[in-house]
Every structure is written in C-alpha cells, then in structure tokens.
Design an enzyme around this catalytic site. Structure first.
Site, PDB file in Angstrom:
ATOM      1  N   HIS A   9     -31.184   1.180  52.120  1.00  0.00           N
ATOM      2  CA  HIS A   9     -31.511  -0.090  52.784  1.00  0.00           C
ATOM      3  C   HIS A   9     -33.022  -0.359  52.693  1.00  0.00           C
ATOM      4  CE1 HIS A   9     -33.352   2.137  56.089  1.00  0.00           C
ATOM      5  NE2 HIS A   9     -32.324   2.943  55.995  1.00  0.00           N
ATOM      6  N   ARG A  60     -28.621  -2.329  58.830  1.00  0.00           N
ATOM      7  CA  ARG A  60     -29.668  -2.282  57.823  1.00  0.00           C
ATOM      8  C   ARG A  60     -29.100  -2.113  56.402  1.00  0.00           C
ATOM      9  NH1 ARG A  60     -29.946   2.338  61.079  1.00  0.00           N
ATOM     10  NH2 ARG A  60     -30.203   4.380  60.089  1.00  0.00           N
TER      11      ARG A  60
END
Ligand SMILES: O=C(O)[C@H](O)COP(=O)(O)O
Length: 228
Positions: A9, A60
C-alpha cells in the site's frame, strides 16, 4: 504466461507518524494515494494490466488497489479480499511510535520485534483501544493478539497456494495489494529466502514488484517495475 504484481500500500497515515500499525485500520496519506496512482500509470505505460485482484481487509491496501486499477482502467476485474493478506499483527506495540519504543526498549529489541523470523511482539492487552474483537469485518475470524513473521507466513502461504496460485496457473496477470510483512512472507516463499536472510528484506510502499512465472509457477524473473 502467469504474471504476479505485488504492491505494498501507498504511504499510510501511521507510516507518516512512524507508528506500529499491524491490523489497525488506517488510510493512505495524500502522498500514499499519489504513490498508488503513479504505480497505476507505470503499469499502464508498460502494458502490464491486471486481470484478477487480491487484497486484505485493510483500507490502506484496498484503496491502493482501487487507485491502481482505476489508473489502468481495470476497476472491473474480479477482486478478492481476505484477512489472510492483512499486515502482521503488531500486538502490544500497535499504535506506539517506533522511535519512542526504541528509546524505551532499545534499538536491538525493536529490531528483533520488527524483523526477526519467529519472535512476536508482546501481545495486545485485553480491552486495548486497538482490540478488533468487535470489528464486524473480523466476525468469526481468529484475530491474533500478536504475530511473528513466521505466524504471518502460516496464514499467507496457504492462502497463496489455495486462492492465488490456481488463478496464476490459469495464465492470469494477478495483482496483490497488501502490506510490508504479508508481502515479505510471500516474497520469502517465492524467492526462496532463508529465515536468516528475510530479516534484511524491506518492501517499499507503492512500488510494483513483478514476478514473471513459468506455467508451473516457477519464478523466471523478479524485478521492481521502476528499475527495469
Ligand atoms: O504495520 C506497520 O507498522 C507497518 O506497515 C510495517 O511495519 P514494519 O516496517 O515495522 O514491519
């Protein structure tokens, strides 16, 4: 030919604040979102277009995946989410500042907690503000109190073998948007990295890592797309 795209992420709010995150759900920062969009633009420019997507249950990673897929015009591909791709659980370190923790426990002890193979951090205290027992996304799921990398591998690898490998074997281009340690678990397996060597492997945020695979899923090549 099967192809696997791994992406950690983009920068998260707690990456920016240098806090241990683990299973706690934080969003990407504006920089993290920009990293994801840049990754999508690079994949599109290089013609590496995902056909199936996998991610964790954490914002995320999910948001990074969606920003990448939007930029390659592939939000429509099949998408599978699993807690088994979540970041390693940081236990009682969750929420703590990494520098403050090192000042309190010593750099060596924090390095052991962060990068050893089989030494977990202290468990999350019952009733902690970071207890996820009532989080509906984990209903019926054995939320750990803490995890070592070995524990993380024990859930990531079976998921790879049962859910991801068959899709790769069908010749798909699979993208996995996940986390620093759940991806270290996968890279350790795919690249045959030893328990000792894995402690020095770092995976940067938002950088597509490409595995070119043979039909039997043997690894032919591995490279960061930005470096090739
Ligand atoms: O969970 C976290 O804090 C980060 O995503 C990874 O942390 P680490 O780099 O300390 O393993």
């Amino acid at each position: 030919m099967p192809r696997l795209i791994l992406i950690r992420h983009g920068q998260s709010q707690w990456n920016l604040e240098n806090r241990f995150t683990g299973w706690w759900d934080v969003d990407v920062t504006e920089q993290g979102a920009a990293e994801a969009r840049a990754a999508g633009a690079l994949l599109k420019m290089r013609g590496i277009l995902p056909t199936v997507a996998f991610t964790s249950l954490q914002t995320r990673a999910i948001k990074t995946l969606h920003l990448v897929l939007e930029d390659v015009g592939r939000l429509w591909v099949p998408e599978y989410k699993s807690w088994k791709l979540n970041e390693r659980h940081y236990g009682g370190l969750t929420g703590l500042d990494k520098a403050e923790t090192a000042a309190l426990h010593g750099e060596d002890q924090v390095k052991i907690w962060r990068r050893s193979f089989d030494v977990p951090p202290p468990p999350l205290a019952p009733g902690s503000e970071f207890d996820l027992a009532s989080d509906p996304r984990y209903a019926g799921i054995p939320v750990p109190a803490t995890e070592s990398l070995k524990d993380t591998i024990a859930r990531v690898l079976p998921y790879y073998e049962s859910a991801i490998a068959p899709v790769l074997a069908a010749g798909e281009t699979v993208i996995v948007s996940a986390h620093g340690n759940s991806l270290r678990a996968l890279v350790k397996h795919l690249s045959g990295i030893s328990d000792a060597e894995i402690s020095s492997l770092e995976i940067p945020t938002g950088q597509p890592l490409i595995y070119e695979l043979a039909d039997d899923l043997a690894v032919n090549d591995r490279y960061y797309l930005a470096e090739r």
